[in-house]
Design an enzyme around this catalytic site. Sequence first.
Site, PDB file in Angstrom:
ATOM      1  N   ASP A  19      44.901  38.567  12.434  1.00 52.76           N
ATOM      2  CA  ASP A  19      45.518  37.299  12.794  1.00 52.76           C
ATOM      3  C   ASP A  19      44.728  36.509  13.825  1.00 52.76           C
ATOM      4  O   ASP A  19      44.197  37.079  14.771  1.00 52.76           O
ATOM      5  CB  ASP A  19      46.912  37.604  13.354  1.00 52.76           C
ATOM      6  CG  ASP A  19      47.857  36.481  13.060  1.00 52.76           C
ATOM      7  OD1 ASP A  19      47.700  35.846  12.006  1.00 52.76           O
ATOM      8  OD2 ASP A  19      48.715  36.217  13.902  1.00 52.76           O
ATOM      9  N   HIS A  76      38.500  32.051   8.357  1.00 55.15           N
ATOM     10  CA  HIS A  76      38.664  33.272   7.549  1.00 55.15           C
ATOM     11  C   HIS A  76      37.304  33.924   7.282  1.00 55.15           C
ATOM     12  O   HIS A  76      37.190  35.143   7.234  1.00 55.15           O
ATOM     13  CB  HIS A  76      39.381  32.956   6.229  1.00 55.15           C
ATOM     14  CG  HIS A  76      40.794  32.503   6.422  1.00 55.15           C
ATOM     15  ND1 HIS A  76      41.684  33.186   7.222  1.00 55.15           N
ATOM     16  CD2 HIS A  76      41.465  31.416   5.962  1.00 55.15           C
ATOM     17  CE1 HIS A  76      42.840  32.545   7.227  1.00 55.15           C
ATOM     18  NE2 HIS A  76      42.731  31.474   6.476  1.00 55.15           N
ATOM     19  N   LEU A  91      35.489  57.264   4.771  1.00 60.79           N
ATOM     20  CA  LEU A  91      36.600  56.408   5.202  1.00 60.79           C
ATOM     21  C   LEU A  91      37.385  55.881   4.003  1.00 60.79           C
ATOM     22  O   LEU A  91      36.801  55.392   3.036  1.00 60.79           O
ATOM     23  CB  LEU A  91      36.040  55.207   5.991  1.00 60.79           C
ATOM     24  CG  LEU A  91      37.044  54.096   6.321  1.00 60.79           C
ATOM     25  CD1 LEU A  91      38.082  54.560   7.340  1.00 60.79           C
ATOM     26  CD2 LEU A  91      36.330  52.847   6.834  1.00 60.79           C
TER      27      LEU A  91
END
Length: 227
Positions: A2, A19, A113
Amino acid sequence: MDGNGRWAKAHGVPRVMGHNAGMQAMKKIVIATSNMGIKYLTVYAFSTENWKRSTEEVSGIFNLIVKYVNSELEELDENNVHINIFGEYDMLPKASVDAINKMVGRLADNDGLVFNIALNYGGRDEILRSVKALIAEGKDPDGLTEDDISKHLYSGSAHFDVPDPDLIIRTSGEERMSNFLTWQAAYSELMFTDTLWPDFAPEEYAEMIESYSNRDRRFGGRKEADK
Ligand code: FPP
């Protein structure tokens, strides 16, 4: 992730560039997570509510996914990263769907991961889907357990089999959950920072992980020392 919009405003550039800066920050956080030996990372890339944003912004985010796959797939593979998508993404533009499928397929056998991307994801939507799956299975309501609900979430054993998050970090000064991993977050530790996501760097992330490791988690029980 955010704060991309506010970062763009502060820099006098269109939201989509915020973004894009957010995606650059995400790249570094993914590699930092892998280097720290953390097994699971989930990012909230697009919520079921984000469709309310302008067509320009929504398609800008979807284009970034294609850009990410084109520029990062090799490095993700070199780092042994595996990717899961939490959410239904078949209604995204074809170029994005194709890029996602290519990325997920290429990294499928990696066992480093586990990087979950929540895309067109909503926590309540996910719970509703789980309940519908249980009804479709003909599950007896009297025998229904919490494990049954968990099983059919994206994180559940019927899908990607990912444990509940230990730590949830929210950036940009917001202090709410915004429909993120609603069921799974029941006992997660929460941390907040005023840093806007594009400025969230591996150094601050590492400090938070360090601070998390000093937290005393009781899961509703008592401290070990008090027992
Ligand atoms: C929230 O910031 C961020 C988003 C809705 C989009 C995040 C998406 C990316 C960073 C691209 C991800 C790419 C891949 C490959 C998954 P906001 O716009 O709500 O910020 P604001 O609160 O400052 O307006």
